[in-house]
Scaffold this active site. Structure first.
Site, PDB file in Angstrom:
ATOM      1  N   HIS A  77       0.875  -1.227   0.060  1.00 14.14           N
ATOM      2  CA  HIS A  77       0.086   0.090  -0.071  1.00 14.14           C
ATOM      3  C   HIS A  77       1.011   0.926  -0.347  1.00 14.14           C
ATOM      4  O   HIS A  77       1.320   1.532   1.025  1.00 14.14           O
ATOM      5  CB  HIS A  77      -1.230   0.191   1.398  1.00 14.14           C
ATOM      6  CG  HIS A  77      -1.769   1.462   1.414  1.00 14.14           C
ATOM      7  ND1 HIS A  77      -2.935   0.550   2.277  1.00 14.14           N
ATOM      8  CD2 HIS A  77      -2.026   2.520   0.936  1.00 14.14           C
ATOM      9  CE1 HIS A  77      -4.226   2.132   2.250  1.00 14.14           C
ATOM     10  NE2 HIS A  77      -3.318   2.900   0.738  1.00 14.14           N
ATOM     11  N   HIS A 100       1.225   5.182  -2.155  1.00 14.53           N
ATOM     12  CA  HIS A 100       0.746   6.527  -3.269  1.00 14.53           C
ATOM     13  C   HIS A 100       1.656   7.075  -4.007  1.00 14.53           C
ATOM     14  O   HIS A 100       2.396   8.441  -3.404  1.00 14.53           O
ATOM     15  CB  HIS A 100       0.007   7.109  -2.530  1.00 14.53           C
ATOM     16  CG  HIS A 100      -1.022   6.647  -1.853  1.00 14.53           C
ATOM     17  ND1 HIS A 100      -2.638   6.583  -2.488  1.00 14.53           N
ATOM     18  CD2 HIS A 100      -1.078   6.128   0.042  1.00 14.53           C
ATOM     19  CE1 HIS A 100      -3.034   5.604  -1.560  1.00 14.53           C
ATOM     20  NE2 HIS A 100      -2.948   5.621  -0.252  1.00 14.53           N
ATOM     21  N   HIS A 134     -10.226   1.093   2.729  1.00 14.87           N
ATOM     22  CA  HIS A 134     -10.456   2.188   3.835  1.00 14.87           C
ATOM     23  C   HIS A 134     -11.457   2.276   4.667  1.00 14.87           C
ATOM     24  O   HIS A 134     -12.841   3.266   4.034  1.00 14.87           O
ATOM     25  CB  HIS A 134      -9.578   3.565   3.304  1.00 14.87           C
ATOM     26  CG  HIS A 134      -9.176   4.657   4.191  1.00 14.87           C
ATOM     27  ND1 HIS A 134      -8.344   5.314   4.093  1.00 14.87           N
ATOM     28  CD2 HIS A 134     -10.102   5.312   4.900  1.00 14.87           C
ATOM     29  CE1 HIS A 134      -8.633   6.044   5.024  1.00 14.87           C
ATOM     30  NE2 HIS A 134      -9.692   6.299   5.806  1.00 14.87           N
ATOM     31  N   HIS A 143      -4.505  -0.133   6.679  1.00 11.09           N
ATOM     32  CA  HIS A 143      -4.253   0.700   7.488  1.00 11.09           C
ATOM     33  C   HIS A 143      -5.101   0.448   8.582  1.00 11.09           C
ATOM     34  O   HIS A 143      -5.605   1.491   9.146  1.00 11.09           O
ATOM     35  CB  HIS A 143      -3.984   1.866   7.150  1.00 11.09           C
ATOM     36  CG  HIS A 143      -4.684   2.810   6.584  1.00 11.09           C
ATOM     37  ND1 HIS A 143      -6.051   2.523   6.979  1.00 11.09           N
ATOM     38  CD2 HIS A 143      -4.431   3.072   5.119  1.00 11.09           C
ATOM     39  CE1 HIS A 143      -6.616   3.020   5.482  1.00 11.09           C
ATOM     40  NE2 HIS A 143      -5.879   3.642   4.197  1.00 11.09           N
ATOM     41  N   ASP A 155       1.707   2.933   3.785  1.00 13.78           N
ATOM     42  CA  ASP A 155       0.766   3.687   3.355  1.00 13.78           C
ATOM     43  C   ASP A 155       1.519   5.153   2.640  1.00 13.78           C
ATOM     44  O   ASP A 155       1.028   6.143   2.865  1.00 13.78           O
ATOM     45  CB  ASP A 155      -0.853   3.876   4.138  1.00 13.78           C
ATOM     46  CG  ASP A 155      -1.586   4.410   4.076  1.00 13.78           C
ATOM     47  OD1 ASP A 155      -1.254   4.988   2.386  1.00 13.78           O
ATOM     48  OD2 ASP A 155      -2.207   5.409   4.540  1.00 13.78           O
ATOM     49  N   GLY A 180      -1.408  12.457   6.036  1.00 13.51           N
ATOM     50  CA  GLY A 180      -0.658  11.275   4.878  1.00 13.51           C
ATOM     51  C   GLY A 180       1.282  11.558   5.488  1.00 13.51           C
ATOM     52  O   GLY A 180       1.915  12.284   6.307  1.00 13.51           O
TER      53      GLY A 180
HETATM   54 ZN   LIG Z   1      -3.268   5.029   1.138  1.00 14.90          ZN
END
Ligand SMILES: [Zn+2]
Length: 441
Positions: free
Chosen positions: A60, A62, A174, A224, A297, A319
């Site tokens: 996971h 981004h 999520h 997560h 994440d 984030g």
């Molecule tokens: Zn994520």
């Protein structure tokens, strides 16, 4: 052929003194030291005193979204001992096979480590139309993002679970139910942010989706997980035959909500950091195998200042940059006795390989698998710098932390990508690691 010598090598669930023979992209054999004539080897790599573990696989990240892009993101992965990243789609951005291929081309041109792709993000019923094709085309799983605008309805979540059951493509969720979210009101309290996204917003929908999976046999994955109660619900599901897996990022193990007073906006992520009791239950669940995978994440929207003013926390994008530090933070926990090395390897490589449909080629050090190697210096102590070397995401709450165990080298398919100081391969070395169906546990 290459021969890695004088290391302790992870094999059959323990570290053993072995040599690793690599031919081309693959491991040819693990052999007892001194068992092969050196003449037949083109290159001997002396890794005395080091550990060779299977390269990390992060389910996971981004790196095609927010402030990050494929090249620097994948360099961060290599520096962090991660040899395969599974890149998350932005909303609706990977709901057709054409979109999946477009993304694969962009990633293929830029990544220095191997990559897999996640379909989605599903927020409404029509996003599910091409799921079977996306599964056949090699997506690893598909994502539903619940606290979207407007939020994912119970009907769409139910249709998504049914689609997962029908196609066999795992649904990654999520889990934050919008109905439980509160406005971020208190102007003077850094805890306003976590309190605006209470634990029940996660655990209630996890209970809901586990029941949907139980009824349909769908494979589901909770992204997560942040609360102890979520871990208990996943444990219940596993004990009752539900095909539910989950992941935890290091920040939910190593930080609790008191971090908002110290690191402020840099600790902002969704779901938010929880209580110390939650972190204790999550550590236990990771050690017990209730939590299947460590996944960082990696995400941020912008450069985040170190400010614990509630106004700064509210204004900041959510984030945490995780790729360079995820495995070193977890290795530090191993070397300090908080996590077994066996669980570290399972959760950072073996199980993610299975969940992403990559276990035919990745996730273990054995003959015929890709030579994806993370070489560790377990005795080395070091201090986390204020910013990473590569990532465009230049902030982390872990800045200044002292860690034990450092990554000396990262190899992807038999080639050195990270030598401990520099990236050794050009943009585009990484390949699409397509998910092979039927490979899910
Ligand atoms: Zn994520």
């Amino acid at each position: 052929m290459k021969r890695f010598e004088n290391a302790q090598v992870w094999s059959d669930g323990k570290l053993r003194p072995l040599s690793v023979i690599v031919e081309g992209e693959k491991i040819l054999a693990l052999i007892e030291p001194g068992a092969v004539d050196h003449q037949s080897t083109d290159q001997i790599i002396d890794v005395s005193g080091k550990w060779i573990l299977p390269g990390g696989i992060d389910l996971h990240v981004h790196i095609s979204d927010g402030a990050e892009t494929f090249f620097p993101g994948s360099c961060s992965a290599a520096a962090g001992g991660i040899t395969t990243v599974l890149d998350m789609a932005p909303f609706h951005a990977c709901i057709t096979v054409e979109q999946l291929y477009e993304k694969a081309i962009s990633a293929d041109e830029a990544c220095v480590v191997d990559f897999g792709l996640i379909a989605g993000i599903v927020v409404e019923n029509s996003d599910l139309e091409n799921l079977a094709e996306l599964s056949h085309a090699g997506s690893a799983y598909f994502k539903v993002f619940q606290p979207s605008e407007p939020p994912v309805s119970t009907e769409t979540l139910w249709k998504s679970v049914q689609a997962a059951a029908k196609t066999g493509l795992r649904l990654g969720l999520h889990a934050e139910e919008t109905a439980f979210l509160l406005p971020f009101l208190e102007e003077n309290d850094p805890l306003s942010f976590p309190h605006s996204r209470p634990a029940i917003a996660e655990s209630s929908v996890v209970a809901h989706v586990i029941e949907m999976a139980r009824a349909t046999g769908a494979p589901i994955h909770i992204c997560h997980i942040s609360t102890g109660r979520t871990a208990e619900l996943v444990a219940w599901g596993k004990a009752h035959g539900v095909d539910v897996t989950c992941e935890v990022p290091p920040h939910f193990l190593l930080l609790d909500e008191s971090a908002f007073s110290i690191y402020g906006a840099r600790a902002k992520t969704t779901p938010p950091l929880r209580t110390q009791v939650d972190t204790q239950i999550l550590w236990q669940a990771l050690n017990d195998g209730v939590i299947d995978a460590i996944a960082c994440d990696h995400y941020t929207e912008s450069l985040i200042p170190l400010s614990s003013k509630p106004q700064a926390i509210r204004a900041a994008g959510a984030g945490i940059a995780g790729l360079e530090l995820s495995l070193p933070l977890m290795m530090d926990a191993v070397l300090n006795g908080k996590l077994s090395l066996n669980r570290f390897v399972e959760a950072s490589s073996e199980t993610p390989a299975l969940l992403a449909g990559l276990s035919a080629s990745k996730g273990r050090l054995s003959s015929g698998k890709h030579a994806d190697l993370t070489i560790w210096e377990p005795e080395l102590n070091w201090k986390v710098k204020p910013s990473g070397d590569f990532s465009r995401v230049e902030t982390t709450p872990f800045s200044g932390w002292n860690l034990k165990g450092r990554i000396a080298q990262t190899w992807v398919r038999g080639e050195q990508v990270w030598d401990g100081e520099k990236i050794q391969k050009a943009a585009g070395y990484g390949l699409w690691a397509k998910s092979i169906k039927g490979d899910n546990p």
